[in-house]
Design a protein around this motif. Structure first.
Motif, PDB file in Angstrom:
ATOM      1  N   ALA A 194       0.705  -1.210   0.129  1.00  0.00           N
ATOM      2  CA  ALA A 194       0.592  -0.364  -0.091  1.00  0.00           C
ATOM      3  C   ALA A 194       1.462   1.602   0.366  1.00  0.00           C
ATOM      4  O   ALA A 194       0.228   2.499  -0.120  1.00  0.00           O
ATOM      5  CB  ALA A 194      -1.243  -0.715   1.388  1.00  0.00           C
ATOM      6  N   ARG A 195       2.309   1.308   0.230  1.00  0.00           N
ATOM      7  CA  ARG A 195       2.522   2.505   0.240  1.00  0.00           C
ATOM      8  C   ARG A 195       3.226   2.806  -0.603  1.00  0.00           C
ATOM      9  O   ARG A 195       4.107   2.477  -1.836  1.00  0.00           O
ATOM     10  CB  ARG A 195       3.814   2.136   0.802  1.00  0.00           C
ATOM     11  N   HIS A 196       3.549   4.086  -0.562  1.00  0.00           N
ATOM     12  CA  HIS A 196       3.825   4.656  -1.761  1.00  0.00           C
ATOM     13  C   HIS A 196       4.972   5.563  -2.144  1.00  0.00           C
ATOM     14  O   HIS A 196       4.673   6.233  -0.388  1.00  0.00           O
ATOM     15  CB  HIS A 196       2.751   6.789  -2.366  1.00  0.00           C
ATOM     16  N   TYR A 197       5.637   5.717  -3.318  1.00  0.00           N
ATOM     17  CA  TYR A 197       6.763   6.510  -2.661  1.00  0.00           C
ATOM     18  C   TYR A 197       7.066   7.735  -3.928  1.00  0.00           C
ATOM     19  O   TYR A 197       6.529   7.587  -5.143  1.00  0.00           O
ATOM     20  CB  TYR A 197       7.922   5.581  -2.652  1.00  0.00           C
ATOM     21  N   GLU A 198       7.667   8.231  -3.086  1.00  0.00           N
ATOM     22  CA  GLU A 198       8.168   9.346  -4.265  1.00  0.00           C
ATOM     23  C   GLU A 198       9.834   9.935  -3.773  1.00  0.00           C
ATOM     24  O   GLU A 198      10.303  10.532  -3.263  1.00  0.00           O
ATOM     25  CB  GLU A 198       7.454  11.667  -4.028  1.00  0.00           C
ATOM     26  N   LEU A 199      10.586   9.077  -5.088  1.00  0.00           N
ATOM     27  CA  LEU A 199      11.796   8.626  -4.648  1.00  0.00           C
ATOM     28  C   LEU A 199      12.303  10.047  -5.700  1.00  0.00           C
ATOM     29  O   LEU A 199      11.917  11.467  -6.810  1.00  0.00           O
ATOM     30  CB  LEU A 199      11.796   7.872  -5.700  1.00  0.00           C
ATOM     31  N   GLU A 200      13.624  10.130  -4.844  1.00  0.00           N
ATOM     32  CA  GLU A 200      14.685  11.298  -5.478  1.00  0.00           C
ATOM     33  C   GLU A 200      16.212  11.079  -5.131  1.00  0.00           C
ATOM     34  O   GLU A 200      16.899  10.472  -3.837  1.00  0.00           O
ATOM     35  CB  GLU A 200      14.523  12.939  -4.036  1.00  0.00           C
ATOM     36  N   ALA A 201      17.137  10.978  -5.973  1.00  0.00           N
ATOM     37  CA  ALA A 201      18.562  11.148  -5.601  1.00  0.00           C
ATOM     38  C   ALA A 201      19.442  12.265  -5.317  1.00  0.00           C
ATOM     39  O   ALA A 201      19.408  13.281  -5.498  1.00  0.00           O
ATOM     40  CB  ALA A 201      18.855  10.337  -7.202  1.00  0.00           C
ATOM     41  N   VAL A 202      19.848  12.469  -4.100  1.00  0.00           N
ATOM     42  CA  VAL A 202      19.901  13.299  -2.786  1.00  0.00           C
ATOM     43  C   VAL A 202      21.739  13.330  -2.486  1.00  0.00           C
ATOM     44  O   VAL A 202      22.152  12.245  -2.260  1.00  0.00           O
ATOM     45  CB  VAL A 202      18.975  13.780  -1.754  1.00  0.00           C
ATOM     46  N   GLY A 221      13.165  15.783 -11.273  1.00  0.00           N
ATOM     47  CA  GLY A 221      13.775  15.892  -9.998  1.00  0.00           C
ATOM     48  C   GLY A 221      13.155  15.099  -9.030  1.00  0.00           C
ATOM     49  O   GLY A 221      14.130  14.736  -8.332  1.00  0.00           O
ATOM     50  N   SER A 222      12.207  14.885  -9.204  1.00  0.00           N
ATOM     51  CA  SER A 222      11.861  13.287  -8.525  1.00  0.00           C
ATOM     52  C   SER A 222      10.841  12.510  -9.089  1.00  0.00           C
ATOM     53  O   SER A 222      10.178  12.877 -10.167  1.00  0.00           O
ATOM     54  CB  SER A 222      10.537  13.927  -7.459  1.00  0.00           C
ATOM     55  N   LEU A 223      10.573  11.444  -8.685  1.00  0.00           N
ATOM     56  CA  LEU A 223       9.356  10.322  -8.809  1.00  0.00           C
ATOM     57  C   LEU A 223       8.508   9.706  -8.230  1.00  0.00           C
ATOM     58  O   LEU A 223       8.820   8.788  -7.697  1.00  0.00           O
ATOM     59  CB  LEU A 223      10.023   9.581 -10.007  1.00  0.00           C
ATOM     60  N   PRO A 224       6.809  10.339  -8.570  1.00  0.00           N
ATOM     61  CA  PRO A 224       5.908   8.974  -7.744  1.00  0.00           C
ATOM     62  C   PRO A 224       5.739   7.986  -8.466  1.00  0.00           C
ATOM     63  O   PRO A 224       5.843   7.472  -9.337  1.00  0.00           O
ATOM     64  CB  PRO A 224       4.861  10.091  -7.462  1.00  0.00           C
ATOM     65  N   VAL A 225       6.124   6.842  -6.908  1.00  0.00           N
ATOM     66  CA  VAL A 225       5.905   4.979  -7.411  1.00  0.00           C
ATOM     67  C   VAL A 225       5.135   4.132  -7.113  1.00  0.00           C
ATOM     68  O   VAL A 225       4.753   5.346  -5.559  1.00  0.00           O
ATOM     69  CB  VAL A 225       7.841   4.623  -7.986  1.00  0.00           C
ATOM     70  N   ALA A 226       3.983   4.456  -7.429  1.00  0.00           N
ATOM     71  CA  ALA A 226       2.359   4.025  -6.408  1.00  0.00           C
ATOM     72  C   ALA A 226       3.342   2.268  -6.826  1.00  0.00           C
ATOM     73  O   ALA A 226       3.916   2.030  -7.389  1.00  0.00           O
ATOM     74  CB  ALA A 226       1.389   4.037  -6.924  1.00  0.00           C
ATOM     75  N   PRO A 227       2.256   1.247  -5.586  1.00  0.00           N
ATOM     76  CA  PRO A 227       2.333  -0.122  -5.251  1.00  0.00           C
ATOM     77  C   PRO A 227       1.895  -1.006  -7.478  1.00  0.00           C
ATOM     78  O   PRO A 227       0.971  -0.143  -8.139  1.00  0.00           O
ATOM     79  CB  PRO A 227       1.382  -0.621  -4.909  1.00  0.00           C
ATOM     80  N   ALA A 228       3.094  -0.933  -7.595  1.00  0.00           N
ATOM     81  CA  ALA A 228       3.056  -1.977  -8.593  1.00  0.00           C
ATOM     82  C   ALA A 228       3.654  -1.938  -9.910  1.00  0.00           C
ATOM     83  O   ALA A 228       3.254  -1.994 -10.587  1.00  0.00           O
ATOM     84  CB  ALA A 228       1.504  -2.918  -9.201  1.00  0.00           C
ATOM     85  N   GLU A 229       4.048  -0.304 -10.055  1.00  0.00           N
ATOM     86  CA  GLU A 229       3.995   0.521 -11.010  1.00  0.00           C
ATOM     87  C   GLU A 229       5.309   0.271 -10.949  1.00  0.00           C
ATOM     88  O   GLU A 229       6.209  -0.019 -10.185  1.00  0.00           O
ATOM     89  CB  GLU A 229       3.528   2.095 -10.893  1.00  0.00           C
ATOM     90  N   ARG A 230       5.766   0.315 -12.535  1.00  0.00           N
ATOM     91  CA  ARG A 230       7.436   0.099 -12.596  1.00  0.00           C
ATOM     92  C   ARG A 230       7.965   1.180 -13.754  1.00  0.00           C
ATOM     93  O   ARG A 230       7.207   1.941 -13.997  1.00  0.00           O
ATOM     94  CB  ARG A 230       8.428  -0.821 -13.283  1.00  0.00           C
ATOM     95  N   TYR A 231       9.140   1.952 -12.952  1.00  0.00           N
ATOM     96  CA  TYR A 231      10.645   2.767 -14.236  1.00  0.00           C
ATOM     97  C   TYR A 231      11.105   2.201 -14.093  1.00  0.00           C
ATOM     98  O   TYR A 231      11.982   2.082 -13.602  1.00  0.00           O
ATOM     99  CB  TYR A 231       9.333   4.254 -13.284  1.00  0.00           C
ATOM    100  N   ASP A 232      11.433   2.911 -15.946  1.00  0.00           N
ATOM    101  CA  ASP A 232      13.249   2.293 -15.441  1.00  0.00           C
ATOM    102  C   ASP A 232      13.745   4.614 -15.637  1.00  0.00           C
ATOM    103  O   ASP A 232      13.484   5.116 -16.627  1.00  0.00           O
ATOM    104  CB  ASP A 232      12.898   2.407 -17.258  1.00  0.00           C
ATOM    105  N   HIS A 261      -5.631   4.633  -5.164  1.00  0.00           N
ATOM    106  CA  HIS A 261      -6.510   3.736  -5.872  1.00  0.00           C
ATOM    107  C   HIS A 261      -5.180   3.287  -6.793  1.00  0.00           C
ATOM    108  O   HIS A 261      -5.141   4.290  -8.119  1.00  0.00           O
ATOM    109  CB  HIS A 261      -7.638   3.636  -6.644  1.00  0.00           C
ATOM    110  N   PRO A 262      -4.081   2.530  -6.812  1.00  0.00           N
ATOM    111  CA  PRO A 262      -3.985   2.261  -8.422  1.00  0.00           C
ATOM    112  C   PRO A 262      -4.333   1.162  -8.598  1.00  0.00           C
ATOM    113  O   PRO A 262      -4.189   0.097  -8.660  1.00  0.00           O
ATOM    114  CB  PRO A 262      -1.944   1.670  -7.525  1.00  0.00           C
ATOM    115  N   HIS A 301      -4.347  -1.907  -7.073  1.00  0.00           N
ATOM    116  CA  HIS A 301      -3.052  -2.737  -6.737  1.00  0.00           C
ATOM    117  C   HIS A 301      -2.984  -2.684  -5.218  1.00  0.00           C
ATOM    118  O   HIS A 301      -1.727  -2.341  -5.133  1.00  0.00           O
ATOM    119  CB  HIS A 301      -1.839  -2.587  -7.423  1.00  0.00           C
ATOM    120  N   ASN A 302      -3.822  -1.608  -4.370  1.00  0.00           N
ATOM    121  CA  ASN A 302      -3.386  -1.896  -3.250  1.00  0.00           C
ATOM    122  C   ASN A 302      -3.603  -3.134  -2.276  1.00  0.00           C
ATOM    123  O   ASN A 302      -5.477  -3.427  -2.871  1.00  0.00           O
ATOM    124  CB  ASN A 302      -4.075  -0.176  -2.162  1.00  0.00           C
TER     125      ASN A 302
END
Length: 533
Positions: A304-312, A338-349, A461-462, A517-518
């Protein structure tokens, strides 16, 4: 955001009814971005310091046969014990004895058959998430692989009470004893897919206990682009968990076995969040890198956790995340974020360039939506200068579908909201006001048709569609976000948000699904049947 109580969840669900009636514009006006939907479990065992454990890389599974133009694999689903936290032994449910399970590497258009043997104490179902798969191998939730000697007391249709504990019979269920072969034609774009358990009403505890692994599809055209590869291509499965005082994985199941009554305890009905962030099964790991470009293949495998990723960097400088791919493969061209939100089950390259980072520097991958320990995800330590002949070309792909609104033969509306269901008025998560019923036809689409779906949410809701990829046309009546490009199979709806997606139904006829996909929402009813004719 405070934890959602039952009263709050149901109130939000009522508000969604007003939003659905008022259309997409009203929903957009109510959109907001709280950090989470769900409640967090707190571990009862001492937790390690971040950035001390090395990043594990999942083992690539070798085929047992490559004859006849098909690669054949074998995976045993079994219990295993692993040292996830230093000095602590944790019991897991696994694919092949490891968490994550072994990675399968395959070629576009070359079929793969995976023979799964269930040696766990409960039935299982395997779904290749993102796979363009015939219905018989898609992992429908009642198509169970039964363990030896299993008896569910009421037929093999699967538990369908969403908290009631009774068995809902599915006359179309196809069950097998002990083993099942799943066949994947893989006639699809190269992409990072993942496989996980999909057993009806018990997907969430099964994934939480470890039933997840990666599947990579490759082709010659992608490999000719010159993107970072080999040791500079890193699969990163991000998943939060919590640990009980005895080192076991803590999860608030109503039935801890879990065999009978599905669902979770009241505070966690909106989703289960852990206080430990694992990457490839290790807590807050660190990975040594060259001062060069790296391709990070990100999967949010959290319940269920959402992320908004940054490389710092250590001095606070933010490195660009150059997005090159989404759920279903490469974008048309790179997008610098600059940042990337990623919900459950999402994939990003994404590609991250460490070339301008001083040797010895630590670069943290952080979650802007987290707090305390869950703000950290992992770190990269720049260890050495090195040659780098990789590149990120301006044109990544020319095979993305260009469906137009004018091609759509119909538009459908779907609400995703909390509600009450059943005679005992219990809590559930509903699509169009209905909980999942495997015996009820919900949506019928025709192979080859282009459709637009309009989706609206109460809380996060993803939404995932099986079989097909889609493009995001709009969010809240406006243009999509910058990270929404490419071909998707999961769209992250924020609280009060609406979105439009467009797809052509291609591939195979048969019975499929779409769902939130929560994983807790999915288990408590937020799933619907999709018949392709």
């Amino acid at each position: 955001m405070p934890d959602l109580t039952r009263r709050r969840v149901l109130a939000v669900g009522g508000a969604l009814g007003l939003m659905a009636a008022g259309g997409l514009t009203a929903a957009a006006g109510l959109s907001r971005r709280p950090a989470s939907t769900g409640a967090e479990l707190r571990s009862g065992v001492p937790l390690p310091a971040p950035f001390e454990m090395p990043l594990p890389l999942p083992t690539v599974l070798a085929p047992v046969s490559t004859s006849g133009g098909t690669d054949r694999y074998e995976i045993v689903q079994r219990e295993a014990t692993a040292e996830i936290l230093p000095g602590v032994r944790t019991r897991l449910w696994t694919y092949g004895g490891t968490f994550p399970g072994p990675t399968i590497e395959s070629r576009r258009g070359r079929p793969v058959t995976v023979s799964h043997r269930n040696e766990l104490p409960v039935p299982t179902v395997v779904h290749l998430h993102g796979g363009r798969t015939p219905a018989a191998s898609d992992g429908y939730p009642t198509d169970l692989v039964l363990p030896a000697g299993w008896s569910d007391g009421g037929g093999h249709g699967g538990h369908g009470g969403h908290g009631s504990g009774h068995v809902m019979h599915d006359p179309m269920a196809v069950t097998t004893e002990l083993t099942r072969d799943y066949t994947f034609p893989l006639d699809q774009r190269p992409a990072l897919l993942w496989y996980h358990d999909h057993r009806m009403d018990f997907t969430a505890p099964a994934i939480w206990r470890g039933l997840a692994g990666l599947h990579v599809v490759r082709d010659d055209a992608e490999e000719a682009l010159g993107l970072p590869s080999g040791p500079r291509e890193l699969p990163l499965m991000i998943a939060d968990r919590a640990f009980a005082a005895d080192g076991s994985l803590d999860y608030p199941s109503l039935d801890p076995t879990p065999r009978g009554r599905p669902g979770v305890r009241e505070p966690y009905v909106a989703g289960v969040l852990g206080d430990v962030v694992l990457v490839n099964g290790a807590p807050w790991p660190v990975h040594e890198v060259d001062a060069a470009r790296y391709r990070l293949r990100l999967l949010n495998a959290s319940n269920a956790r959402h992320y908004e990723l940054e490389a710092v960097t250590e001095d606070g400088r933010r490195l660009d995340l150059v997005q090159i791919g989404a759920d279903q493969g490469l974008l048309a061209g790179p997008v610098s974020l600059g940042s990337l939100p990623v919900a459950p089950a999402e994939r990003y390259d994404v590609v991250v360039d460490f070339a301008q980072v001083p040797v010895g520097t630590l670069v943290k991958l952080v979650n802007r939506l987290g707090s305390g320990r869950t703000r950290d995800v992992m770190a990269f330590r720049v260890a050495r200068r090195a040659a780098d002949d990789s590149r990120v070309p301006a044109v990544l792909s020319t095979d993305l579908p260009a469906w137009r609104r004018s091609e759509a033969v119909r538009v459908r509306d779907f609400s995703f909201r909390a509600g009450r269901m059943g005679e005992d008025d219990r809590h559930g998560w509903l699509i169009r006001g209905l909980p999942f019923d495997p015996a009820r036809p919900d949506v019928t689409v025709r192979l080859g048709d282009v459709e637009i779906w309009r989706l609206v949410a109460d809380v996060h809701h993803p939404v995932h569609l099986h079989l097909t990829g889609f493009r995001i046309l709009s969010r809240g009546g406006r243009a999509p976000s910058r990270h929404d490009g490419g071909l998707k199979d999961t769209v992250s709806l924020r609280p009060g948000e609406s979105a439009e997606i467009i797809t052509r139904w291609e591939g195979y006829r048969g019975r499929y699904l779409f769902h939130c996909h929560n994983a807790e929402h999915e288990d408590m009813g937020m799933m619907a049947n999709l018949q392709v004719t």
